[in-house]
Design a protein around this motif. Structure first.
Motif, short mmCIF file in Angstrom:
data_model
loop_
_atom_site.label_atom_id
_atom_site.label_comp_id
_atom_site.label_asym_id
_atom_site.label_seq_id
_atom_site.Cartn_x
_atom_site.Cartn_y
_atom_site.Cartn_z
N ASP A 88 0.85 -1.33 0.00
CA ASP A 88 -0.06 0.09 -0.15
C ASP A 88 0.98 1.24 -0.09
N HIS A 89 2.14 1.25 0.44
CA HIS A 89 3.12 2.34 0.30
C HIS A 89 4.16 2.37 -1.12
N GLY A 90 3.56 1.32 -1.87
CA GLY A 90 4.23 1.46 -3.17
C GLY A 90 4.94 -0.01 -3.36
N GLN A 91 5.49 0.13 -4.57
CA GLN A 91 6.12 -1.05 -5.31
C GLN A 91 7.68 -1.25 -4.85
N ILE A 92 8.25 -2.29 -4.90
CA ILE A 92 9.67 -2.53 -4.41
C ILE A 92 10.12 -3.49 -5.65
N GLU A 93 11.03 -3.24 -6.46
CA GLU A 93 11.68 -3.98 -7.58
C GLU A 93 12.42 -5.10 -6.67
N THR A 94 12.59 -6.12 -7.11
CA THR A 94 13.38 -7.12 -6.59
C THR A 94 14.47 -7.89 -7.65
N PRO A 95 15.48 -8.19 -7.00
CA PRO A 95 16.16 -8.28 -5.82
C PRO A 95 16.31 -6.88 -5.11
N ILE A 96 16.47 -6.88 -3.80
CA ILE A 96 16.35 -5.26 -3.28
C ILE A 96 17.15 -5.55 -2.03
N PHE A 97 17.96 -4.37 -1.34
CA PHE A 97 18.58 -4.49 -0.53
C PHE A 97 17.69 -3.22 0.48
N MET A 98 17.58 -3.54 1.82
CA MET A 98 16.83 -2.54 2.67
C MET A 98 17.61 -2.03 3.68
N PRO A 99 17.86 -0.64 3.60
CA PRO A 99 18.70 -0.15 4.87
C PRO A 99 18.14 -0.43 6.09
N VAL A 100 18.95 -0.51 7.03
CA VAL A 100 18.32 -0.74 8.23
C VAL A 100 18.42 0.71 9.19
N GLY A 101 17.16 1.01 9.64
CA GLY A 101 16.84 2.14 10.21
C GLY A 101 16.38 1.75 11.79
N THR A 102 17.33 1.27 12.43
CA THR A 102 17.01 0.43 13.86
C THR A 102 15.91 1.34 14.60
N VAL A 103 16.04 2.60 14.90
CA VAL A 103 15.29 3.21 15.72
C VAL A 103 14.33 4.32 14.92
N GLY A 104 14.14 4.02 13.67
CA GLY A 104 13.35 4.80 13.04
C GLY A 104 14.09 5.85 12.13
N SER A 105 15.50 5.62 12.12
CA SER A 105 16.21 6.18 11.38
C SER A 105 17.72 5.35 10.87
N VAL A 106 18.03 5.70 9.57
CA VAL A 106 19.30 4.87 9.12
C VAL A 106 20.36 5.70 9.63
N LYS A 107 21.42 5.30 10.42
CA LYS A 107 22.40 6.09 11.41
C LYS A 107 23.19 7.02 10.18
N ALA A 108 23.06 8.40 10.48
CA ALA A 108 23.90 9.36 9.91
C ALA A 108 23.46 9.66 8.40
N VAL A 109 22.31 9.18 8.22
CA VAL A 109 21.79 9.50 7.00
C VAL A 109 20.34 10.01 7.04
N ALA A 110 19.86 11.17 6.44
CA ALA A 110 18.60 11.59 6.40
C ALA A 110 17.81 11.04 5.46
N GLN A 111 16.42 11.13 5.77
CA GLN A 111 15.52 10.56 4.92
C GLN A 111 15.51 10.97 3.33
N GLN A 112 15.93 12.32 3.20
CA GLN A 112 15.96 13.05 1.99
C GLN A 112 17.10 12.27 1.08
N GLN A 113 18.16 11.76 1.84
CA GLN A 113 19.27 11.27 1.26
C GLN A 113 19.13 9.94 0.71
N LEU A 114 18.17 9.31 1.82
CA LEU A 114 17.71 8.07 1.42
C LEU A 114 17.15 7.99 0.11
#
Length: 379
Positions: free
Chosen positions: A25-51
């Motif tokens: 419901d939030h969009g399509q994902i083309e596979t194979p895919i790698f998923m960045p880990v945002g443990t506490v709701g953020s990917v360490k040192a990376v802003a959402q705009q950069q993602l």
């Protein structure tokens, strides 16, 4: 609102690699895919705009254990779920916290009811049951949520591995019951993935794959790997599981791994990957590039004013030089962590994107073998 769907668009002629599309419901994902880990709701040192703009991430992870401890489900529910809290409008997967509880070996106690553990933050005691973990993930609001499992350590004896797998299956039944009994909170469909366990034992993995497949979940995960077993054993187990899990559902290999691990496992039929390696290694000055691995701390880069990786379609990788990034690390400048993390994530997303292109082109095996040699080169 619709349940997650998966369409296999292309299969490789000489391997089990496939290219597909997962629709949420939030969009399509083309596979194979790698998923960045945002443990506490953020990917360490990376802003959402950069993602979004640099990394081109299609889906990110959040973690139940960490988000439960802080900010807590009350905050997340008041915000309207993690998507609104961190302003990430694409799909999110939430890990159940089983692996994090596994890593708290000194303070955890595993019982039929669930797992009691102490917070790594303040030592407070908590109980995770399958039902509670489902409720927490409902509150977080991931598009894909994971069943609560026990992750046995690498090298587990057969008796322990069997009991652990059977407990994971019983917990899965409770997860499914609780998941089915509770509604989606935020107006979009959440999807539950079960997790295959069984340590390094083929008969247990076969039994677990068959049990997980019988649940007819929208996707299935392979857990309990990259926890200390030798790399060839990991590949063997992954191959076993991919042969047994349904071909019409996405297969998610949890917590793996190096770029060459990912390419090998794509060839076995894995569709989804996550790992902290690109950001963790980046923060420790190790860069993955199209030409091989760089330790940017090394003196050899002090006067190298060439781009970090001019062949990578990433603005940061082409904009900053190796010498400048080395200087930032030596100076203890926080910007170094962001540049290195964004670069490594860009590389991982580029790599799975290239894998997809070669699956579609029909030459995946040849490309993979040539690429792995290059990726393992120490520059």
């Amino acid at each position: 609102m619709a349940r997650l769907s998966f369409q296999v668009q292309h299969t490789d002629s000489t391997t089990s690699a496939r290219a597909g599309v997962i629709t949420t419901d939030h969009g399509q994902i083309e596979t194979p895919i790698f998923m960045p880990v945002g443990t506490v709701g953020s990917v360490k040192a990376v802003a959402q705009q950069q993602l979004l703009n640099d990394v081109k991430a299609q889906i990110i992870l959040g973690n139940t254990y960490h988000l439960y401890l802080r900010p807590g489900t009350d905050v997340l529910e008041q915000a309207g779920g993690l998507h609104r809290f961190n302003h990430w409008e694409r799909p999110i997967l939430t890990d159940s916290g089983g692996y994090q509880v596994f890593s708290l070996a000194g303070t955890r106690k595993i019982k039929e009811e669930g797992v009691t553990f102490q917070s790594h933050i303040d030592g407070s005691k908590h109980l995770f049951t399958p039902e509670r973990v489902m409720d927490i993930q409902r509150s977080i609001g991931g598009d894909i949520i994971m069943a609560f499992d026990e992750c046995p350590p690498g090298g587990s004896e057969y008796g322990y591995a069997r009991k652990s797998m059977e407990l994971t299956h019983r917990w899965l039944d409770r997860c499914v019951a609780q998941f089915n009994a509770t509604p989606d909170k935020y107006g979009y469909t959440q999807n539950l993935f079960p997790i295959v366990q069984g340590a390094t034992y083929k008969d247990l993995r076969k039994q677990s794959c068959e049990y997980i497949a019988s649940k007819d979940a929208p996707g299935n995960a392979i857990g309990g790997l990259s926890v200390g077993e030798p790399e060839p054993v990991m590949y063997e187990i992954c191959d076993w599981c991919c042969q047994l899990l349904p071909k019409d559902k996405p297969r998610y290999l949890m917590g793996v791994g190096t770029p060459w691990n990912i390419l090998e496992c794509i060839g076995m039929g894995v569709d989804m990957f996550d790992c902290v390696m690109p950001t963790r290694n980046g923060r420790n000055a190790m860069l993955f590039t199209t030409q091989g691995v760089i330790n940017i701390d090394n003196k050899k880069w002090e006067y190298d004013f060439s781009p970090i990786d001019e062949e990578l379609p990433c603005e940061m990788s082409r904009y900053y030089s190796k010498a400048y990034l080395r200087h930032l690390f030596k100076a203890g400048e926080i910007l170094a962590l962001t540049i290195a993390s964004v670069h490594n994530l860009c590389f991982y997303l580029w790599l799975v994107g290239e894998a997809r292109k070669h699956i579609i082109a029909g030459d995946y095996a040849t490309w993979k073998n040539e690429m792995i040699i290059k990726l393992k080169t120490r520059l």
